[in-house]
Design an enzyme around this catalytic site. Structure first.
Site, mmCIF file in Angstrom:
data_model
loop_
_atom_site.group_PDB
_atom_site.id
_atom_site.type_symbol
_atom_site.label_atom_id
_atom_site.label_comp_id
_atom_site.label_asym_id
_atom_site.label_seq_id
_atom_site.Cartn_x
_atom_site.Cartn_y
_atom_site.Cartn_z
ATOM 1 N N ASN A 91 0.817 -1.216 0.000
ATOM 2 C CA ASN A 91 0.000 0.000 0.000
ATOM 3 C C ASN A 91 0.854 1.270 0.000
ATOM 4 O O ASN A 91 1.931 1.307 0.573
ATOM 5 C CB ASN A 91 -0.970 0.002 1.184
ATOM 6 C CG ASN A 91 -0.388 -0.642 2.432
ATOM 7 O OD1 ASN A 91 0.522 -1.461 2.349
ATOM 8 N ND2 ASN A 91 -0.881 -0.240 3.568
ATOM 9 N N GLU A 161 -1.345 -0.717 -12.260
ATOM 10 C CA GLU A 161 -2.592 -1.478 -12.272
ATOM 11 C C GLU A 161 -3.748 -0.561 -12.646
ATOM 12 O O GLU A 161 -3.895 0.512 -12.105
ATOM 13 C CB GLU A 161 -2.825 -2.054 -10.861
ATOM 14 C CG GLU A 161 -3.947 -3.030 -10.803
ATOM 15 C CD GLU A 161 -3.824 -4.026 -11.933
ATOM 16 O OE1 GLU A 161 -2.979 -4.913 -11.832
ATOM 17 O OE2 GLU A 161 -4.576 -3.914 -12.930
ATOM 18 N N LYS A 220 -0.146 6.389 -15.078
ATOM 19 C CA LYS A 220 -1.060 5.853 -14.073
ATOM 20 C C LYS A 220 -1.688 6.994 -13.260
ATOM 21 O O LYS A 220 -2.909 7.056 -13.087
ATOM 22 C CB LYS A 220 -0.286 4.898 -13.154
ATOM 23 C CG LYS A 220 -0.970 4.533 -11.880
ATOM 24 C CD LYS A 220 -2.148 3.624 -12.085
ATOM 25 C CE LYS A 220 -2.881 3.409 -10.791
ATOM 26 N NZ LYS A 220 -3.868 2.400 -10.815
ATOM 27 N N LEU A 221 -0.838 7.913 -12.792
ATOM 28 C CA LEU A 221 -1.353 9.035 -12.005
ATOM 29 C C LEU A 221 -2.354 9.847 -12.806
ATOM 30 O O LEU A 221 -3.413 10.225 -12.314
ATOM 31 C CB LEU A 221 -0.208 9.988 -11.629
ATOM 32 C CG LEU A 221 0.649 9.693 -10.424
ATOM 33 C CD1 LEU A 221 1.513 10.909 -10.110
ATOM 34 C CD2 LEU A 221 -0.221 9.384 -9.221
ATOM 35 N N ALA A 223 -4.030 9.031 -15.628
ATOM 36 C CA ALA A 223 -5.256 8.340 -16.063
ATOM 37 C C ALA A 223 -6.295 8.489 -14.956
ATOM 38 O O ALA A 223 -7.464 8.823 -15.211
ATOM 39 C CB ALA A 223 -4.977 6.859 -16.344
ATOM 40 N N ASN A 224 -5.878 8.279 -13.712
ATOM 41 C CA ASN A 224 -6.816 8.435 -12.602
ATOM 42 C C ASN A 224 -7.263 9.884 -12.455
ATOM 43 O O ASN A 224 -8.424 10.153 -12.150
ATOM 44 C CB ASN A 224 -6.193 7.930 -11.298
ATOM 45 C CG ASN A 224 -6.321 6.415 -11.183
ATOM 46 O OD1 ASN A 224 -7.136 5.809 -11.876
ATOM 47 N ND2 ASN A 224 -5.531 5.809 -10.325
ATOM 48 N N GLY A 271 -20.093 11.975 -4.742
ATOM 49 C CA GLY A 271 -18.656 12.248 -4.802
ATOM 50 C C GLY A 271 -17.907 10.954 -5.034
ATOM 51 O O GLY A 271 -18.424 9.889 -4.736
ATOM 52 N N CYS A 276 -7.703 5.275 -4.781
ATOM 53 C CA CYS A 276 -6.795 5.829 -5.799
ATOM 54 C C CYS A 276 -7.000 7.287 -6.167
ATOM 55 O O CYS A 276 -6.049 8.052 -6.204
ATOM 56 C CB CYS A 276 -6.883 4.994 -7.078
ATOM 57 S SG CYS A 276 -5.927 3.487 -6.947
ATOM 58 N N LYS A 339 -18.161 2.035 -3.563
ATOM 59 C CA LYS A 339 -18.932 1.755 -4.775
ATOM 60 C C LYS A 339 -19.515 0.357 -4.614
ATOM 61 O O LYS A 339 -19.170 -0.341 -3.649
ATOM 62 C CB LYS A 339 -18.072 1.851 -6.040
ATOM 63 C CG LYS A 339 -16.919 0.844 -6.061
ATOM 64 C CD LYS A 339 -15.996 1.046 -7.246
ATOM 65 C CE LYS A 339 -16.536 0.436 -8.521
ATOM 66 N NZ LYS A 339 -15.482 0.279 -9.561
HETATM 67 C C1 UDX Z 1 -10.033 3.604 -10.127
HETATM 68 C C2 UDX Z 1 -9.759 3.512 -11.640
HETATM 69 O O1 UDX Z 1 -11.010 3.400 -12.342
HETATM 70 C C3 UDX Z 1 -8.860 2.330 -11.945
HETATM 71 O O2 UDX Z 1 -8.543 2.292 -13.319
HETATM 72 C C4 UDX Z 1 -7.586 2.449 -11.115
HETATM 73 O O3 UDX Z 1 -6.747 1.330 -11.324
HETATM 74 C C5 UDX Z 1 -7.913 2.569 -9.641
HETATM 75 O O4 UDX Z 1 -8.806 3.666 -9.424
HETATM 76 P P1 UDX Z 1 -11.670 2.362 -8.429
HETATM 77 O O5 UDX Z 1 -11.314 3.479 -7.499
HETATM 78 O O6 UDX Z 1 -11.528 0.960 -7.937
HETATM 79 O O7 UDX Z 1 -10.770 2.446 -9.754
HETATM 80 O O8 UDX Z 1 -13.180 2.527 -8.913
HETATM 81 P P2 UDX Z 1 -13.922 3.488 -9.975
HETATM 82 O O9 UDX Z 1 -14.897 2.670 -10.692
HETATM 83 O O10 UDX Z 1 -12.967 4.265 -10.785
HETATM 84 O O11 UDX Z 1 -14.747 4.470 -9.029
HETATM 85 C C6 UDX Z 1 -14.128 5.459 -8.204
HETATM 86 C C7 UDX Z 1 -15.171 6.312 -7.521
HETATM 87 O O12 UDX Z 1 -15.831 7.175 -8.453
HETATM 88 C C8 UDX Z 1 -16.286 5.510 -6.850
HETATM 89 O O13 UDX Z 1 -16.616 6.110 -5.612
HETATM 90 C C9 UDX Z 1 -17.439 5.621 -7.826
HETATM 91 O O14 UDX Z 1 -18.689 5.468 -7.218
HETATM 92 C C10 UDX Z 1 -17.240 7.039 -8.349
HETATM 93 N N1 UDX Z 1 -17.834 7.283 -9.684
HETATM 94 C C11 UDX Z 1 -17.408 6.562 -10.767
HETATM 95 C C12 UDX Z 1 -18.792 8.286 -9.834
HETATM 96 O O15 UDX Z 1 -19.163 8.952 -8.863
HETATM 97 N N2 UDX Z 1 -19.298 8.517 -11.093
HETATM 98 C C13 UDX Z 1 -18.896 7.827 -12.192
HETATM 99 O O16 UDX Z 1 -19.392 8.123 -13.293
HETATM 100 C C14 UDX Z 1 -17.925 6.808 -12.023
HETATM 101 P P1 ADP Z 2 -3.753 -2.202 -2.416
HETATM 102 O O1 ADP Z 2 -5.126 -1.652 -2.658
HETATM 103 O O2 ADP Z 2 -2.676 -1.333 -3.028
HETATM 104 O O3 ADP Z 2 -3.619 -3.634 -2.807
HETATM 105 P P2 ADP Z 2 -3.857 -3.024 0.385
HETATM 106 O O4 ADP Z 2 -3.709 -2.190 1.621
HETATM 107 O O5 ADP Z 2 -5.149 -3.701 0.107
HETATM 108 O O6 ADP Z 2 -3.444 -2.063 -0.835
HETATM 109 O O7 ADP Z 2 -2.729 -4.155 0.365
HETATM 110 C C1 ADP Z 2 -1.359 -3.948 0.629
HETATM 111 C C2 ADP Z 2 -0.828 -5.117 1.465
HETATM 112 O O8 ADP Z 2 0.600 -5.020 1.511
HETATM 113 C C3 ADP Z 2 -1.282 -5.145 2.927
HETATM 114 O O9 ADP Z 2 -1.960 -6.363 3.170
HETATM 115 C C4 ADP Z 2 0.034 -5.041 3.747
HETATM 116 O O10 ADP Z 2 0.017 -5.860 4.908
HETATM 117 C C5 ADP Z 2 1.056 -5.555 2.747
HETATM 118 N N1 ADP Z 2 2.435 -5.094 2.988
HETATM 119 C C6 ADP Z 2 2.892 -3.834 3.097
HETATM 120 N N2 ADP Z 2 4.239 -3.808 3.274
HETATM 121 C C7 ADP Z 2 4.669 -5.093 3.272
HETATM 122 C C8 ADP Z 2 5.966 -5.744 3.397
HETATM 123 N N3 ADP Z 2 7.101 -5.047 3.547
HETATM 124 N N4 ADP Z 2 5.993 -7.093 3.367
HETATM 125 C C9 ADP Z 2 4.861 -7.804 3.204
HETATM 126 N N5 ADP Z 2 3.631 -7.272 3.067
HETATM 127 C C10 ADP Z 2 3.518 -5.926 3.096
#
Ligand code: UDX
Ligand code: ADP
Length: 462
Positions: A91, A161, A220-221, A223-224, A271, A276, A339
């Protein structure tokens, strides 16, 4: 040829991604490790409904590959040692302390992870950054690996991702594109090819984009940031629509019909949430500030400001409509996840709306099909607005939506779970305080239907 992969981090990214990779590459052994023993135990649970990430289709795939070529383990060093390729899926939350607090990404976990890889590795490896990271993180990882390692060679790739939670499996299986960034040296290009060959098991080659490391990280940054910007744009219009006779869903449909604009990510809502969007925007703003690009920083910062405004505006409208106070009134929340189809609650708008209403002394009862009560309390306590005890008194989770709505002054829809559309809304209305208000933060219900049942209906931007 890569035969052995280790993924560090068994979270929302590492878990689903490696499951799909193992499913599509049966000849590669994949071990997902995490220092959180409970998380690993849950991934290894015999009861597949207990795996720690809820994603449609995930449990079935885990059932298929776990114990064959996919393993979950707490033995981080062993898995690193055995692997030819290591994914870092740890994370990277927003930093909460010191320099860059509230803005920059906290690279603590990434750094620890890199140091661990350097300490353990005895042969050459490819290290892939999978977490969302600020631009030039690969450079920092490279510096740690090269300077603290046992003189083995590392190639560092950026492979962001793009999966969205709730549709992760489908997104992974049918990715629009896979991005692989690496050094443009001979070794760098060879490493890019190794990772390309893995994805080529199921992704057409033309969708695998190879770039330099920084382009990949920045893509990546941004696109989001672009996706979040669309939501803030339509949400800004929802405020305008509410003051006029326009309906934001009609406006979105009309705008989205222009093929240059497209119809996705134009749904007005309470909202955006999730791990991300805000984090990446803050990161982008921080990077621009650091580079002296004030106008660029302020441009993207406005997307976050609009999102905060929207959450606040929604909560404020509830209080104003309920005769300027929700004190001691029961308010039902349908949904807590950020979501539908996920149990993730990071940055969920629900917690901010709850926080605002709790300040006005509301009693809130929440129903969410996948979120646990502990998670809800951990979210609200994290905001640090009041004591845990007060939060427990004013905020409760129940396991039945009808119970949440019983005797409530208002029902507030925070997550667009499909099942909320199918509820017996007449029964809900019969058992509520009158007038019965519905605040539909996801525009999932039809105003006409709700008004016909006697509800006082408030959608977003219509
Ligand atoms: C996002 C990106 O879509 C994905 O490509 C990236 O890898 C990680 O971040 P995620 O945050 O999992 O994915 O979900 P997403 O479907 O993008 O929704 C994000 C938020 O926006 C949610 O709270 C959703 O409800 C909201 N949303 C989405 C809206 O309010 N309106 C929309 O039209 C679309
Ligand atoms: P993401 O959405 O990016 O996958 P998460 O918080 O769901 O983020 O997952 C990240 C995972 O990485 C957590 O389960 C955390 O325990 C693990 N983690 C962080 N640092 C280390 C580390 N040094 N070694 C092993 N696991 C780690």
């Amino acid at each position: 040829m890569i035969k052995n992969i280790c993924c560090i981090g068994a979270g929302y990214v590492g878990g689903p991604t490696m499951t799909v990779m193992a499913y599509k590459c049966p000849e590669i052994k994949i071990t997902v490790v995490d220092m959180n023993a409970k998380r690993i135990a849950d991934w290894n649970s015999d009861d597949f409904s207990k795996i720690p990430v809820f994603e449609p289709g995930l449990a079935d795939l885990v059932k298929e590959v776990r114990g064959k070529n996919l393993f979950f383990s707490t033995e981080v060093d062993k898995a690193i040692d055995e692997a030819d390729m290591i994914f870092m899926s740890v994370n990277t939350p927003t930093k909460e302390y010191g320099k860059g607090a509230g803005m920059a990404a906290d690279l603590k976990y990434i750094e620890l992870c890199a140091r661990q890889i350097a300490r353990v590795s005895k042969n050459n490896k490819i290290v892939v950054e999978k977490s969302t990271l600020p631009v030039r993180t690969a450079e920092a990882i490279r510096s740690i690996l090269d300077n603290t390692g046992n003189h083995v060679k590392f190639q560092i790739l950026s492979n962001p991702e793009f999966l969205a939670e709730g549709t992760a499996i489908n997104d992974l299986l049918n990715a629009d594109r896979v991005l692989i960034g690496g050094l443009q040296t001979e070794e760098g290009k060879a490493a890019i090819e190794e990772l390309t060959a893995i994805y080529a098991h199921w992704i057409p080659r033309e969708r695998i984009i190879q770039t330099n490391v920084w382009s990949s990280e920045l893509s990546k940054l941004t696109a989001n940031a672009f996706l979040a910007q669309r939501i803030s744009s339509i949400n800004s219009l929802s405020a305008l629509c509410e003051k006029t006779e326009a309906d934001v869903t009609e406006v979105a449909k009309a705008i989205g019909a222009d093929s240059r604009i497209g119809n996705k990510f134009l749904t007005a809502s309470v909202g955006f949430g999730g791990s991300c969007f805000q984090k990446d925007l803050l990161n982008l703003v921080y990077i621009c500030h650091s580079l002296g690009l004030e106008e660029v920083a302020e441009y993207w910062n406005q997307v976050i400001k609009m999102n905060n405004y929207q959450k606040h505006r929604f909560a404020d409208n509830i209080i104003t409509t309920l005769y300027n106070t929700v004190s001691a009134k029961k308010i039902a929340f349908l949904g807590w996840a950020f979501k539908k189809n996920t149990n993730d609650t990071r940055e969920t708008p629900a917690m901010y709306v709850a926080d605002y209403l709790l300040e006005d002394l509301a009693n809130i009862e929440v129903y969410d099909p996948k979120v646990t009560e502990n998670q809800m309390y951990s979210d609200i306590n994290h905001l640090n607005s009041r004591d845990n005890e007060v939060n427990h008194k004013q905020l409760k989770m129940v396991s039945d939506p009808y119970q949440a709505c019983k005797d409530a002054h208002a029902v507030v829809i925070l997550t667009e779970w499909d099942e909320f559309k199918e509820l017996d809304w007449k029964k809900i209305h019969d058992n509520m305080m009158k007038p019965a208000f519905v605040f539909d933060g996801r525009n999932i219900l039809k105003r006409q239907d709700m008004e016909a049942l006697g509800f006082n209906y408030h959608g977003i931007g219509r």
